[in-house]
Enzyme design. Structure first.
Site, short mmCIF file in Angstrom:
data_model
loop_
_atom_site.label_atom_id
_atom_site.label_comp_id
_atom_site.label_asym_id
_atom_site.label_seq_id
_atom_site.Cartn_x
_atom_site.Cartn_y
_atom_site.Cartn_z
N LYS A 149 0.81 -1.21 0.00
CA LYS A 149 0.00 0.00 0.00
C LYS A 149 0.85 1.26 0.00
O LYS A 149 0.35 2.35 -0.29
CB LYS A 149 -0.95 0.00 1.20
CG LYS A 149 -2.05 -1.04 1.08
CD LYS A 149 -3.09 -0.90 2.18
CE LYS A 149 -4.22 -1.88 1.99
NZ LYS A 149 -5.29 -1.72 2.98
N LYS A 244 -4.84 -7.47 -8.16
CA LYS A 244 -6.19 -7.86 -7.80
C LYS A 244 -7.21 -6.80 -8.21
O LYS A 244 -6.87 -5.61 -8.37
CB LYS A 244 -6.29 -8.16 -6.31
CG LYS A 244 -6.18 -6.98 -5.38
CD LYS A 244 -6.36 -7.45 -3.94
CE LYS A 244 -6.35 -6.28 -2.96
NZ LYS A 244 -6.55 -6.74 -1.56
N LYS A 247 -11.51 -1.16 -6.71
CA LYS A 247 -12.30 0.01 -7.11
C LYS A 247 -11.41 1.19 -7.45
O LYS A 247 -11.77 2.05 -8.26
CB LYS A 247 -13.28 0.40 -6.00
CG LYS A 247 -14.18 1.57 -6.39
CD LYS A 247 -15.25 1.84 -5.38
CE LYS A 247 -16.17 2.97 -5.87
NZ LYS A 247 -17.30 3.21 -4.95
#
Length: 379
Positions: A149, A244, A247
């Site tokens: 992240k 993956k 959104k």
């Protein structure tokens, strides 16, 4: 590799595996009679196909199987969500509501499961602090989620190349969020936690902290929760099958959502990245990631093995027929959830009542357990 190793490990003294792969359709022997199941999902708006197949459909299965002495707690992980800054409060609030609507739309029964907002139960945050005094920096540093992240680079063998400059930019909340996740789970003395593959490492930390607390305070208060992995492998982006489905992907055609209309689904599948082999379709995630992702999606929806789906698609000798088949399977699966989502999202007072009811029950258990933890620790 981590998952395969975890499956082989046995919980010390009890000889119980710490990780179990859920069957395509759970049955009544999946949980012991007094199990407490806990799981949450971040509020990123309406669920996409990865959220559904990789996490929340198992919640629905568990509701259908629930026995009188079992407890199900499912929630919206809004505290986890702000580890990546959310500057637009109004949009964040909308996403929280959409997450609850999505949970109900996929079939989670609020009469059988408590649905909560993580942030509304302060014991989550307090236990996070208490457990952080037991968590080592070394263990947290081995976690991969904060690295991915933080956009830290990976080498060719998949290892993250972390330097002092990278670490200096990482926010504390993102680095320590696995401890908060452990607190979420242990607060309710959860015995089973359904999660996706990418969260299995965090469950190892949870078990480690449960064991460390028990040994430090000479108690057996926390059970070691079992990781329940969804049968469906990770659902990947339609546009970039090396990552993956998400959104936040700038390619809006890369994800399929519960509220997508049939024509939208057909368009997205038609544009899904595949390869130049067009006369036969087989599963090879390394050489054919795009095709394999579509086969995996069908496998998850139909609750069939990859091998059985490959047999089904072997009849096709062109991409049009293959992708039409995949589109039809997805459209039929999401027909009900799409209708339900539209109904629930237009009933904000009902969504509020569902969460309020779920949190009343969860707060009572959280308060009692934290009070017991205080006594054990000497507060």
């Amino acid at each position: 590799m981590l998952i395969r190793q975890a499956v082989l490990r046995l919980a010390s003294k009890r000889c119980i595996t710490t990780v179990q792969r859920a069957d395509y359709k759970l049955n009544s022997v999946a949980l012991p009679s007094h199990a407490t199941v806990f799981s949450m999902i971040q509020p990123t708006g309406c669920f996409h196909l990865g959220n559904y197949l990789g996490a929340t459909r198992v919640w629905t299965d568990l509701c259908e199987l629930k026995q009188p002495h079992q407890e199900l707690i499912f929630g919206v992980a809004d505290l986890h969500a702000i580890t990546v800054p959310k500057p637009d409060g109004q949009m964040f609030r909308k996403f929280r509501h959409e997450a609850v609507a999505s949970i109900l739309a996929v079939g989670v029964d609020p009469e059988k499961a408590s649905i909560i907002y993580q942030s509304a139960i302060p014991q989550h945050s307090e236990l996070h602090w208490l457990l952080s005094t037991l968590a080592s920096m070394g263990f947290l540093n081995r976690m991969t989620q904060w690295k991915s992240k933080s956009n830290i680079k990976q080498s060719g063998n998949g290892e993250y190349q972390v330097n002092d400059s990278d670490v200096g930019k990482v926010r504390l909340g993102l680095f320590s969020y696995p401890v908060l996740q452990a607190a979420d789970i242990l607060l309710y003395k959860s015995t089973h936690v359904p999660v996706g593959d990418d969260q299995s490492q965090h469950l190892e930390l949870t078990r480690h902290l449960a064991d460390k607390f028990n040994k430090t305070y000479k108690t057996n208060f926390f059970p070691k929760p079992i990781t329940m992995l969804a049968q469906t492998k990770k659902v990947l982006s339609l546009g970039s099958p090396e990552k993956k489905m998400s959104k936040s992907d700038p390619n809006h055609d890369s994800a399929i959502f519960l509220n997508d209309e049939p024509k939208t689904i057909q368009k997205k599948i038609k544009k899904a990245l595949t390869d130049s082999i067009s006369d036969r379709f087989y599963y090879d995630p390394v050489q054919r990631p795009g095709v394999s992702n579509l086969i995996n999606i069908v496998s998850g929806i139909q609750r069939k093995s990859i091998e059985d789906v490959v047999k089904d698609v072997s009849q096709f000798d062109n991409y049009k027929d293959f992708k039409d088949f995949v589109s039809e399977v997805i459209i039929e699966e999401l027909r009900g959830p799409r209708t339900e989502f539209e109904k629930y999202i237009n009933e904000p007072s009902y969504l509020h009542s569902v969460v309020e009811s779920g949190m009343r029950k969860a707060k009572e258990k959280a308060a009692k357990n934290l009070d017991d933890i205080h006594k054990i620790m000497g507060f």
